[in-house]
Design an enzyme around this catalytic site. Structure first.
Site, PDB file in Angstrom:
ATOM      1  N   GLY A 178      -2.629   8.288  -4.276  1.00 39.48           N
ATOM      2  CA  GLY A 178      -1.948   9.473  -4.800  1.00 39.48           C
ATOM      3  C   GLY A 178      -0.706   9.837  -4.009  1.00 39.48           C
ATOM      4  O   GLY A 178      -0.433   9.297  -2.939  1.00 39.48           O
ATOM      5  N   ASP A 179       0.066  10.730  -4.571  1.00 38.21           N
ATOM      6  CA  ASP A 179       1.218  11.347  -3.907  1.00 38.21           C
ATOM      7  C   ASP A 179       1.489  12.615  -4.733  1.00 38.21           C
ATOM      8  O   ASP A 179       0.569  13.115  -5.405  1.00 38.21           O
ATOM      9  CB  ASP A 179       2.418  10.384  -3.896  1.00 38.21           C
ATOM     10  CG  ASP A 179       3.585  10.883  -3.033  1.00 38.21           C
ATOM     11  OD1 ASP A 179       3.475  10.834  -1.797  1.00 38.21           O
ATOM     12  OD2 ASP A 179       4.593  11.347  -3.582  1.00 38.21           O
TER      13      ASP A 179
ATOM     14  N   LYS B  67       0.866  -1.191   0.000  1.00 40.19           N
ATOM     15  CA  LYS B  67       0.000   0.000   0.000  1.00 40.19           C
ATOM     16  C   LYS B  67       0.888   1.220   0.000  1.00 40.19           C
ATOM     17  O   LYS B  67       1.841   1.308   0.789  1.00 40.19           O
ATOM     18  CB  LYS B  67      -0.878  -0.011   1.271  1.00 40.19           C
ATOM     19  CG  LYS B  67      -1.827   1.168   1.370  1.00 40.19           C
ATOM     20  CD  LYS B  67      -3.133   0.882   0.640  1.00 40.19           C
ATOM     21  CE  LYS B  67      -3.959   2.143   0.393  1.00 40.19           C
ATOM     22  NZ  LYS B  67      -3.580   2.863  -0.858  1.00 40.19           N
TER      23      LYS B  67
ATOM     24  N   ASN C 142      -1.855  19.042  -1.630  1.00 36.33           N
ATOM     25  CA  ASN C 142      -2.868  18.386  -0.802  1.00 36.33           C
ATOM     26  C   ASN C 142      -2.518  18.448   0.685  1.00 36.33           C
ATOM     27  O   ASN C 142      -3.341  18.847   1.520  1.00 36.33           O
ATOM     28  CB  ASN C 142      -3.014  16.931  -1.284  1.00 36.33           C
ATOM     29  CG  ASN C 142      -3.905  16.126  -0.363  1.00 36.33           C
ATOM     30  OD1 ASN C 142      -3.476  15.682   0.695  1.00 36.33           O
ATOM     31  ND2 ASN C 142      -5.152  15.965  -0.736  1.00 36.33           N
TER      32      ASN C 142
ATOM     33  N   LYS D 166       5.339   1.723  -3.121  1.00 37.54           N
ATOM     34  CA  LYS D 166       5.262   3.077  -3.698  1.00 37.54           C
ATOM     35  C   LYS D 166       5.568   2.960  -5.182  1.00 37.54           C
ATOM     36  O   LYS D 166       6.261   2.036  -5.606  1.00 37.54           O
ATOM     37  CB  LYS D 166       6.305   3.981  -3.031  1.00 37.54           C
ATOM     38  CG  LYS D 166       6.013   5.457  -3.146  1.00 37.54           C
ATOM     39  CD  LYS D 166       5.137   5.965  -2.017  1.00 37.54           C
ATOM     40  CE  LYS D 166       4.810   7.428  -2.184  1.00 37.54           C
ATOM     41  NZ  LYS D 166       4.210   7.987  -0.972  1.00 37.54           N
TER      42      LYS D 166
ATOM     43  N   GLN E 176       7.283   3.693   3.918  1.00 37.31           N
ATOM     44  CA  GLN E 176       5.858   3.356   3.953  1.00 37.31           C
ATOM     45  C   GLN E 176       5.620   2.085   4.767  1.00 37.31           C
ATOM     46  O   GLN E 176       4.605   1.936   5.440  1.00 37.31           O
ATOM     47  CB  GLN E 176       5.361   3.173   2.509  1.00 37.31           C
ATOM     48  CG  GLN E 176       3.865   3.208   2.350  1.00 37.31           C
ATOM     49  CD  GLN E 176       3.303   4.630   2.305  1.00 37.31           C
ATOM     50  OE1 GLN E 176       3.830   5.479   1.632  1.00 37.31           O
ATOM     51  NE2 GLN E 176       2.233   4.869   3.034  1.00 37.31           N
TER      52      GLN E 176
ATOM     53  N   LYS F  39       5.572   3.167   8.327  1.00 34.95           N
ATOM     54  CA  LYS F  39       4.409   4.039   8.560  1.00 34.95           C
ATOM     55  C   LYS F  39       3.130   3.223   8.630  1.00 34.95           C
ATOM     56  O   LYS F  39       2.321   3.368   9.540  1.00 34.95           O
ATOM     57  CB  LYS F  39       4.327   5.050   7.412  1.00 34.95           C
ATOM     58  CG  LYS F  39       3.216   6.058   7.521  1.00 34.95           C
ATOM     59  CD  LYS F  39       2.957   6.807   6.211  1.00 34.95           C
ATOM     60  CE  LYS F  39       4.212   7.434   5.645  1.00 34.95           C
ATOM     61  NZ  LYS F  39       3.902   8.346   4.501  1.00 34.95           N
TER      62      LYS F  39
ATOM     63  N   SER G 298      -6.842   5.757   3.916  1.00 34.12           N
ATOM     64  CA  SER G 298      -6.865   4.871   2.743  1.00 34.12           C
ATOM     65  C   SER G 298      -7.222   3.442   3.173  1.00 34.12           C
ATOM     66  O   SER G 298      -7.983   2.745   2.498  1.00 34.12           O
ATOM     67  CB  SER G 298      -5.494   4.841   2.063  1.00 34.12           C
ATOM     68  OG  SER G 298      -5.354   5.908   1.162  1.00 34.12           O
TER      69      SER G 298
ATOM     70  N   THR H  87      -4.254  13.399   5.386  1.00 32.25           N
ATOM     71  CA  THR H  87      -2.817  13.516   5.693  1.00 32.25           C
ATOM     72  C   THR H  87      -2.539  14.820   6.436  1.00 32.25           C
ATOM     73  O   THR H  87      -1.872  14.825   7.488  1.00 32.25           O
ATOM     74  CB  THR H  87      -1.977  13.445   4.402  1.00 32.25           C
ATOM     75  OG1 THR H  87      -2.382  12.303   3.653  1.00 32.25           O
ATOM     76  CG2 THR H  87      -0.504  13.352   4.724  1.00 32.25           C
TER      77      THR H  87
HETATM   78  N1  LIG Z   1      -1.026  12.985  -0.468  1.00 35.25           N
HETATM   79  C1  LIG Z   1      -0.897  12.223   0.609  1.00 35.25           C
HETATM   80  O1  LIG Z   1      -1.878  11.695   1.132  1.00 35.25           O
HETATM   81  C2  LIG Z   1       0.417  12.040   1.251  1.00 35.25           C
HETATM   82  C3  LIG Z   1       1.534  12.754   0.871  1.00 35.25           C
HETATM   83  N2  LIG Z   1       2.691  12.653   1.586  1.00 35.25           N
HETATM   84  C4  LIG Z   1       3.864  13.422   1.231  1.00 35.25           C
HETATM   85  O2  LIG Z   1       3.569  14.815   1.346  1.00 35.25           O
HETATM   86  C5  LIG Z   1       4.360  15.569   0.415  1.00 35.25           C
HETATM   87  C6  LIG Z   1       3.463  16.424  -0.439  1.00 35.25           C
HETATM   88  O3  LIG Z   1       2.564  15.581  -1.154  1.00 35.25           O
HETATM   89  P1  LIG Z   1       1.165  16.098  -1.738  1.00 35.25           P
HETATM   90  O4  LIG Z   1       0.726  17.295  -0.999  1.00 35.25           O
HETATM   91  O5  LIG Z   1       0.279  14.924  -1.827  1.00 35.25           O
HETATM   92  O6  LIG Z   1       1.581  16.483  -3.223  1.00 35.25           O
HETATM   93  P2  LIG Z   1       1.021  17.630  -4.156  1.00 35.25           P
HETATM   94  O7  LIG Z   1       1.437  17.285  -5.514  1.00 35.25           O
HETATM   95  O8  LIG Z   1      -0.418  17.878  -3.881  1.00 35.25           O
HETATM   96  O9  LIG Z   1       1.824  18.897  -3.634  1.00 35.25           O
HETATM   97  C7  LIG Z   1       3.210  18.922  -3.620  1.00 35.25           C
HETATM   98  C8  LIG Z   1       3.665  20.316  -3.252  1.00 35.25           C
HETATM   99  O10 LIG Z   1       5.052  20.314  -3.083  1.00 35.25           O
HETATM  100  C9  LIG Z   1       5.641  21.275  -3.920  1.00 35.25           C
HETATM  101  N3  LIG Z   1       6.933  20.766  -4.391  1.00 35.25           N
HETATM  102  C10 LIG Z   1       7.161  19.671  -5.141  1.00 35.25           C
HETATM  103  N4  LIG Z   1       8.470  19.544  -5.380  1.00 35.25           N
HETATM  104  C11 LIG Z   1       9.065  20.570  -4.749  1.00 35.25           C
HETATM  105  C12 LIG Z   1      10.406  20.987  -4.623  1.00 35.25           C
HETATM  106  N5  LIG Z   1      11.397  20.305  -5.220  1.00 35.25           N
HETATM  107  N6  LIG Z   1      10.657  22.093  -3.881  1.00 35.25           N
HETATM  108  C13 LIG Z   1       9.650  22.765  -3.281  1.00 35.25           C
HETATM  109  N7  LIG Z   1       8.354  22.430  -3.387  1.00 35.25           N
HETATM  110  C14 LIG Z   1       8.081  21.345  -4.105  1.00 35.25           C
HETATM  111  C15 LIG Z   1       4.663  21.451  -5.068  1.00 35.25           C
HETATM  112  O11 LIG Z   1       4.797  22.712  -5.682  1.00 35.25           O
HETATM  113  C16 LIG Z   1       3.338  21.319  -4.333  1.00 35.25           C
HETATM  114  O12 LIG Z   1       2.983  22.511  -3.709  1.00 35.25           O
HETATM  115  C17 LIG Z   1       5.203  14.534  -0.325  1.00 35.25           C
HETATM  116  O13 LIG Z   1       6.412  14.360   0.373  1.00 35.25           O
HETATM  117  C18 LIG Z   1       4.378  13.258  -0.188  1.00 35.25           C
HETATM  118  O14 LIG Z   1       5.160  12.104  -0.335  1.00 35.25           O
HETATM  119  C19 LIG Z   1       2.776  11.864   2.693  1.00 35.25           C
HETATM  120  C20 LIG Z   1       1.707  11.131   3.118  1.00 35.25           C
HETATM  121  C21 LIG Z   1       0.490  11.061   2.355  1.00 35.25           C
HETATM  122  O1  LIG Z   2      -2.926   6.469   0.905  1.00 36.35           O
HETATM  123  C1  LIG Z   2      -1.997   5.831   0.469  1.00 36.35           C
HETATM  124  O2  LIG Z   2      -2.011   4.647   0.206  1.00 36.35           O
HETATM  125  C2  LIG Z   2      -0.711   6.533   0.107  1.00 36.35           C
HETATM  126  C3  LIG Z   2      -0.184   7.429   1.124  1.00 36.35           C
HETATM  127  C4  LIG Z   2       1.225   7.706   0.836  1.00 36.35           C
HETATM  128  O3  LIG Z   2       1.704   7.578  -0.283  1.00 36.35           O
HETATM  129  C5  LIG Z   2       2.100   8.077   1.927  1.00 36.35           C
HETATM  130  O4  LIG Z   2       1.725   7.866   3.072  1.00 36.35           O
HETATM  131  O5  LIG Z   2       3.209   8.572   1.670  1.00 36.35           O
END
Ligand SMILES: NC(=O)C1=CN([C@@H]2O[C@H](COP(=O)(O)OP(=O)(O)OC[C@H]3O[C@@H](n4cnc5c(N)ncnc54)[C@H](O)[C@@H]3O)[C@@H](O)[C@H]2O)C=CC1
Ligand SMILES: O=C(O)CCC(=O)C(=O)O
Length: 454
Positions: A171-172, A96, A246, A132, A117, A120, A385, A215
């Protein structure tokens, strides 16, 4: 008790072997190093774990699938990208973890994410293994039709490796509800089956209420628990947040709701600083900017005149009580951590995965700043999830109140495990990294022991 295993190695030898086997994979090596020290100390009194070489086995993915993804852009050019799924460990449940679409994606990044992961998902207490995946496809500037064609092509290969009881992606970075819709549609078209093979789906077709928020909200719940443990709370505290995706926007939303003042948001071009606070209305405006218009955060200052934009910079030098890195890996380094410490930051709570470098983490730990690693603090997303998977299996939809209560309890439980395993005997200070590593490891290790050598 001494180990009988002739192959038992010390930490230095383990790291040496890790570096040799994974040459150049800096992020993966960093992620494994970050847990190895704690786990080696922990298993000292557990020869069964040592002899079974549990950490060595968790640090070698079960398998990595890599594939070509061809798609046609709007100008009829044929484009070729690479796709991957890293299935790290399924000892406690189906693989997952999310899918990331970003030009920086490579095997090292996906291996680190899948490894983290695994810990976690174990911390959530739910039956979820770690995986992943993703692609080096860059979604920036692509039309909806191009995104759809890419997602369809990606799923045309991925579908044979996933399933509701084998591997359930989500998603990520770069993969939100739009992409999940296209991916799910293609899976259903190819297999002819409607099943809970992806999470983060729209609520119209089996997605869970609260998954988009989970998250970011979960990270703030963890922060609240961590502050409560130190007799503090969020009310009246200022916070700097990186990212505008997100995780960042939902963390900002919940912080505001609990009486915090959010000062910054960012994207890969720079950050905005709004000394008046980025309140709920402003967050809603940024959501529309990012999710509908797909614009840049710099546009914020045209809408809100009191704010400033800082091109090419991260927000860590803005004076604050709380820092929440919510963008990407290694976005906060040693000098950033020192700047935060010099400004007397009270707590750092990671929404992103491994956003702080190892040197940065050391600064926080030496200064005894409350520091929550992503593998614990951002586990609310994958936890909901897991709840989406349960709802799909049972053919039910739970309501917001129930899911928010469950998320609150899950985060409290994860926090409790970190405290139990991470509290130091003498000072009483909680090392949340150690707590998360040991508590996450133990459950996976026990399952692996039960299976014998597989
Ligand atoms: N979406 C989820 O449910 C989860 C996400 N995460 C982690 O949270 C982080 C953000 O993910 P999301 O918000 O889902 O993605 P997203 O795509 O919605 O947003 C990513 C954000 O990070 C910024 N970004 C990307 N690369 C960058 C860089 N090199 N320098 C500065 N800013 C940068 C983007 O501009 C955007 O604002 C990632 O590390 C992801 O692995 C962790 C747990 C779950
Ligand atoms: O909801 C999921 O399965 C993915 C969450 C995720 O990619 C993360 O925790 O970094």
């Amino acid at each position: 008790m001494a180990s009988k295993n002739h192959q038992a190695v010390d930490l230095d030898t383990f790291i040496e072997g890790l570096e040799k086997r994974n040459e150049g994979q800096t992020e993966f090596i960093q992620a494994v190093r970050e847990v190895a020290e704690d786990i080696f100390t922990f298993v000292k009194d557990r020869p069964d774990y040592q002899e079974a070489q549990i950490l060595r086995r968790i640090a070698e993915p079960d398998r990595i699938v890599s594939f070509r993804v061809c798609w046609e852009d709007d100008d009829h050019n044929i484009r070729v990208e690479r796709g991957w799924r890293v299935q790290n460990n399924n000892a406690i449940g189906p693989y997952k973890g999310g899918l990331r679409f970003h030009e920086s994606v490579n095997e090292s990044i996906l291996k680190f994410l899948a490894f983290e992961q695994t810990f976690k998902n174990s911390l959530t207490g739910l039956p979820l293994g770690g995986g992943k995946g993703g692609s080096n496809f860059n979604p920036k500037g692509k039309s909806d039709a191009e995104i759809m064609r890419f997602c369809q092509s990606f799923m045309t290969e991925l579908y044979r490796h996933i399933g509701p009881d084998t591997d359930v992606p989500a998603g990520d970075i770069g993969v939100g509800s739009r992409e999940i819709g296209y991916l799910f549609g293609q899976y259903k078209r190819i297999t002819g089956r409607w099943e809970g093979v992806l999470t983060g789906k729209g609520t119209a077709y089996g997605g869970s209420i609260m998954r988009p928020e989970a998250t970011g909200y979960g990270a703030v719940y963890f922060l609240r628990d961590m502050l409560r443990e130190a007799d503090e709370d969020i009310e009246g505290k200022s916070a700097v947040i990186s990212g505008a995706g997100n995780v960042a926007l939902h963390a900002a939303e919940k912080l505001c709701e609990l009486g915090g003042k959010v000062l910054t948001l960012s994207d890969s071009d720079g950050f905005v600083h709004d000394p008046d606070g980025i309140d709920a209305d402003k967050i809603a405006w940024v959501k529309e900017l990012k999710n509908e218009r797909r614009g840049r955060i710099s546009e914020y200052i045209e809408e809100y005149s009191g704010a400033t934009y800082h091109e090419g910079e991260a927000p860590w030098r803005v004076d604050c009580d709380i820092a929440m890195p919510c963008a990407t890996q290694n976005e906060l380094d040693e000098s950033d951590a020192k700047a935060l410490a010099d400004n007397d930051v009270m707590a750092v709570c990671e929404g992103a995965n491994m956003p702080t470098t190892m040197e940065g983490v050391k600064v926080f730990q030496d200064a005894e700043i409350l520091y929550a690693p992503g593998k614990a603090a951002n586990a609310g997303g994958v936890a909901v999830s897991g709840l989406e998977m349960s709802q799909n299996s049972e053919r039910v939809s739970w309501n917001r109140e129930k899911l928010d209560d469950m998320l609150t309890d899950l985060m409290e439980d994860i926090h409790g495990k970190c405290v139990e395993r991470g509290r130091s005997g003498d000072s009483g200070h909680v090392n949340y990294v150690k707590g998360a590593n040991i508590a996450g490891f133990e459950k996976v290790a026990d399952a692996m022991l039960a299976f014998g050598v597989v």
